[in-house]
Write a protein that holds these residues in place. Structure first.
Motif, PDB file in Angstrom:
ATOM      1  N   THR A  67       0.847  -1.192   0.000  1.00 39.28           N
ATOM      2  CA  THR A  67       0.000   0.000   0.000  1.00 39.28           C
ATOM      3  C   THR A  67       0.876   1.234   0.000  1.00 39.28           C
ATOM      4  O   THR A  67       1.838   1.336   0.765  1.00 39.28           O
ATOM      5  N   ILE A  68       0.539   2.156  -0.858  1.00 42.09           N
ATOM      6  CA  ILE A  68       1.340   3.364  -0.966  1.00 42.09           C
ATOM      7  C   ILE A  68       1.328   4.122   0.364  1.00 42.09           C
ATOM      8  O   ILE A  68       0.298   4.205   1.043  1.00 42.09           O
ATOM      9  N   ASN A  69       2.467   4.622   0.727  1.00 45.27           N
ATOM     10  CA  ASN A  69       2.615   5.335   1.986  1.00 45.27           C
ATOM     11  C   ASN A  69       2.196   6.791   1.790  1.00 45.27           C
ATOM     12  O   ASN A  69       2.968   7.606   1.299  1.00 45.27           O
ATOM     13  N   ASP A  70       0.945   7.084   2.145  1.00 40.47           N
ATOM     14  CA  ASP A  70       0.414   8.430   1.980  1.00 40.47           C
ATOM     15  C   ASP A  70       0.332   9.077   3.344  1.00 40.47           C
ATOM     16  O   ASP A  70      -0.581   8.803   4.124  1.00 40.47           O
ATOM     17  N   ARG A  71       1.282   9.943   3.655  1.00 39.97           N
ATOM     18  CA  ARG A  71       1.363  10.535   4.988  1.00 39.97           C
ATOM     19  C   ARG A  71       1.469  12.044   4.882  1.00 39.97           C
ATOM     20  O   ARG A  71       2.118  12.577   3.992  1.00 39.97           O
ATOM     21  N   LEU A  72       0.802  12.706   5.841  1.00 42.15           N
ATOM     22  CA  LEU A  72       0.819  14.168   5.911  1.00 42.15           C
ATOM     23  C   LEU A  72       1.582  14.608   7.149  1.00 42.15           C
ATOM     24  O   LEU A  72       1.389  14.063   8.228  1.00 42.15           O
ATOM     25  N   GLN A  73       2.441  15.588   6.972  1.00 38.90           N
ATOM     26  CA  GLN A  73       3.145  16.214   8.093  1.00 38.90           C
ATOM     27  C   GLN A  73       2.991  17.723   7.964  1.00 38.90           C
ATOM     28  O   GLN A  73       3.178  18.290   6.883  1.00 38.90           O
ATOM     29  N   ALA A  74       2.655  18.360   9.084  1.00 39.61           N
ATOM     30  CA  ALA A  74       2.449  19.806   9.081  1.00 39.61           C
ATOM     31  C   ALA A  74       2.820  20.363  10.453  1.00 39.61           C
ATOM     32  O   ALA A  74       2.893  19.634  11.438  1.00 39.61           O
ATOM     33  N   ILE A  75       3.064  21.657  10.493  1.00 38.03           N
ATOM     34  CA  ILE A  75       3.378  22.358  11.739  1.00 38.03           C
ATOM     35  C   ILE A  75       2.166  23.184  12.127  1.00 38.03           C
ATOM     36  O   ILE A  75       1.610  23.930  11.308  1.00 38.03           O
ATOM     37  N   SER A 282       4.061  24.999  19.691  1.00 42.74           N
ATOM     38  CA  SER A 282       4.059  24.529  18.306  1.00 42.74           C
ATOM     39  C   SER A 282       4.127  23.008  18.284  1.00 42.74           C
ATOM     40  O   SER A 282       4.808  22.388  19.107  1.00 42.74           O
ATOM     41  N   PHE A 283       3.417  22.412  17.337  1.00 47.43           N
ATOM     42  CA  PHE A 283       3.315  20.962  17.242  1.00 47.43           C
ATOM     43  C   PHE A 283       3.611  20.518  15.812  1.00 47.43           C
ATOM     44  O   PHE A 283       3.283  21.228  14.846  1.00 47.43           O
ATOM     45  N   GLN A 284       4.215  19.347  15.706  1.00 50.58           N
ATOM     46  CA  GLN A 284       4.335  18.680  14.415  1.00 50.58           C
ATOM     47  C   GLN A 284       3.206  17.666  14.300  1.00 50.58           C
ATOM     48  O   GLN A 284       3.126  16.724  15.074  1.00 50.58           O
ATOM     49  N   ILE A 285       2.353  17.874  13.346  1.00 53.04           N
ATOM     50  CA  ILE A 285       1.170  17.042  13.158  1.00 53.04           C
ATOM     51  C   ILE A 285       1.483  15.965  12.117  1.00 53.04           C
ATOM     52  O   ILE A 285       2.045  16.243  11.056  1.00 53.04           O
ATOM     53  N   GLY A 286       1.113  14.736  12.424  1.00 58.29           N
ATOM     54  CA  GLY A 286       1.283  13.626  11.490  1.00 58.29           C
ATOM     55  C   GLY A 286      -0.042  12.893  11.285  1.00 58.29           C
ATOM     56  O   GLY A 286      -0.742  12.590  12.247  1.00 58.29           O
ATOM     57  N   MET A 287      -0.368  12.638  10.034  1.00 57.01           N
ATOM     58  CA  MET A 287      -1.594  11.907   9.699  1.00 57.01           C
ATOM     59  C   MET A 287      -1.276  10.883   8.625  1.00 57.01           C
ATOM     60  O   MET A 287      -0.478  11.146   7.717  1.00 57.01           O
ATOM     61  N   ARG A 288      -1.885   9.717   8.738  1.00 50.48           N
ATOM     62  CA  ARG A 288      -1.735   8.657   7.737  1.00 50.48           C
ATOM     63  C   ARG A 288      -3.078   8.410   7.055  1.00 50.48           C
ATOM     64  O   ARG A 288      -4.119   8.451   7.697  1.00 50.48           O
ATOM     65  N   PHE A 289      -2.998   8.168   5.766  1.00 46.55           N
ATOM     66  CA  PHE A 289      -4.194   7.936   4.987  1.00 46.55           C
ATOM     67  C   PHE A 289      -4.073   6.601   4.274  1.00 46.55           C
ATOM     68  O   PHE A 289      -2.977   6.226   3.830  1.00 46.55           O
ATOM     69  N   PRO A 290      -5.174   5.850   4.178  1.00 49.30           N
ATOM     70  CA  PRO A 290      -5.130   4.571   3.453  1.00 49.30           C
ATOM     71  C   PRO A 290      -4.911   4.811   1.963  1.00 49.30           C
ATOM     72  O   PRO A 290      -5.777   5.361   1.273  1.00 49.30           O
ATOM     73  N   GLY A 291      -3.730   4.413   1.482  1.00 49.84           N
ATOM     74  CA  GLY A 291      -3.407   4.605   0.076  1.00 49.84           C
ATOM     75  C   GLY A 291      -3.841   3.431  -0.778  1.00 49.84           C
ATOM     76  O   GLY A 291      -4.351   2.421  -0.292  1.00 49.84           O
TER      77      GLY A 291
END
Length: 375
Positions: A67-75, A282-291
């Protein structure tokens, strides 16, 4: 250089090249040990066979799926779940501050009191007026019972009593508002004023922060706009403490994408039961999505030609060239878009000797088959 030295140098180069060919060329041992005339006269155009007429020996591994690794990272920046600046309803001298900076207060707790002598007098006067109006109404009703008072007089007395009650409620409310109470439960910030100061309705008495949970605002690229959902889980890591990771949920999503940055505003909620987080962090936000799921092959299987990337697949002992589009490169596999099923054998070593439709032999398969027959 003399002629004999040149001849010796040429012989050394030829011997070295022959040794390298015998060492690294797949199937060279078979060609040297059992040559035949057919192999010696075979044309170069015969696909997949060496000069001895044998199938090319290659190393292959089965294709898989990943499964493709679809990940979001944001501040993002955190803020309190609720922040309220408390102001008095009216002007007056600040008589008392029962709370201190950093104290936790509940909703309705008194955090300041203004001087209230005039309001106390007004309340007492309103009570006297109410008692007088009640007494007048009682007299008029007794007179009316003996026909000594008209109905109009009774109605006027009742109106007077009602007005007296309203006057008392007004006086009591004015006195009550001389005590400044907390509108929410929270933590008191640094007090900007002290007892004895004259304040108005514009003066800030205190700031309350409800830190039971922290709200984090962050921006996501527009390609994730359809994937982000309210209630979706995420991880939040404070930049000041990278070893601590908190779990939160998406609590709100904006209804439009910013035209300048092409990003979408998202709000997340992080529980803060230990009160270890503060507004403004401040936070580093991480989210994973089903690719999407794609075929996965070894990085060694990827070959390049004039028309792009391709792989060699093995079908019924023959090589087949399959064009591919690389979707994602990982540490151990490459995700591709191609007509390849899970379990299909793909050439990983010896691809330089393989041609379209040529016979191939997977190294190690024949010895295993021979041992199986012998057992």
């Amino acid at each position: 250089m003399s002629a004999w030295k040149q001849i010796v140098l040429a012989l050394v180069i030829v011997v070295t090249a022959a040794a390298a060919w015998a060492r690294f060329y797949p199937g060279s041992n078979e060609m040297l040990s059992s040559p035949d005339k057919e192999g010696a006269t075979a044309s170069v155009g015969q696909p997949g066979r060496n000069r001895a007429g044998q199938a090319v020996t290659i190393v292959a591994s089965p294709a898989g799926t990943a499964t493709i690794n679809d990940r979001l990272q944001a501040i993002g920046t955190g803020r309190a779940n609720a922040t309220v600046t408390v102001n008095p309803y009216s002007s007056g001298r600040l008589a008392e501050l029962p709370v201190q900076s950093g104290a936790h207060v509940e909703k309705g707790d008194v955090i300041a009191r203004l001087d209230s002598e005039m309001e106390v007098i007004a309340r007492d006067r309103a009570r006297v007026g109410l008692d007088d109006a009640q007494a007048k109404l009682d007299r008029v009703r007794s007179l009316r019972a003996s026909n000594a008072a008209t109905p109009v007089a009774v109605a006027d007395a009742e109106v007077t009593l009602a007005n007296a009650k309203l006057a008392l409620r007004d006086a009591e409310l004015a006195l009550e508002r001389r005590s400044i109470v907390a509108p929410i439960a929270g933590t008191v910030g640094i007090l900007p004023i002290s007892a004895g100061n004259y304040v108005t309705s514009q003066s800030a008495i205190a700031t309350l922060d409800d830190r039971s949970s922290i709200l984090v605002d962050f921006w996501v690229p527009e390609r994730f706009a359809a994937a982000v959902k309210v209630g979706q889980q995420l991880s939040a890591t404070p930049l000041a403490n990278p070893n601590q990771v908190y779990t939160g949920t998406v609590s709100a999503i904006d209804n439009h994408i910013d035209e300048n940055s092409r990003t979408l505003l998202v709000k997340a909620t992080i529980a803060n039961p230990a009160d270890s987080l503060r507004a403004g962090m401040s936070f580093q936000i991480g989210m994973r999505f089903p690719g999407d799921t794609y075929p996965a092959v070894s990085p060694l299987a990827i070959q390049w030609g004039t028309d792009g990337a391709y792989i060699w697949a093995v079908e019924s002992g023959k090589a087949k060239r399959v064009p591919v589009r690389i979707v994602q490169r990982n540490t151990e596999t490459v995700l591709i878009e191609a007509p390849v099923e899970s379990g299909d054998m793909v050439v990983t070593e010896g691809a330089q000797s393989v041609s379209e439709g040529g016979d191939v032999r997977i190294a190690g398969e024949e010895p295993r088959a021979a041992r199986a027959e012998g057992s």
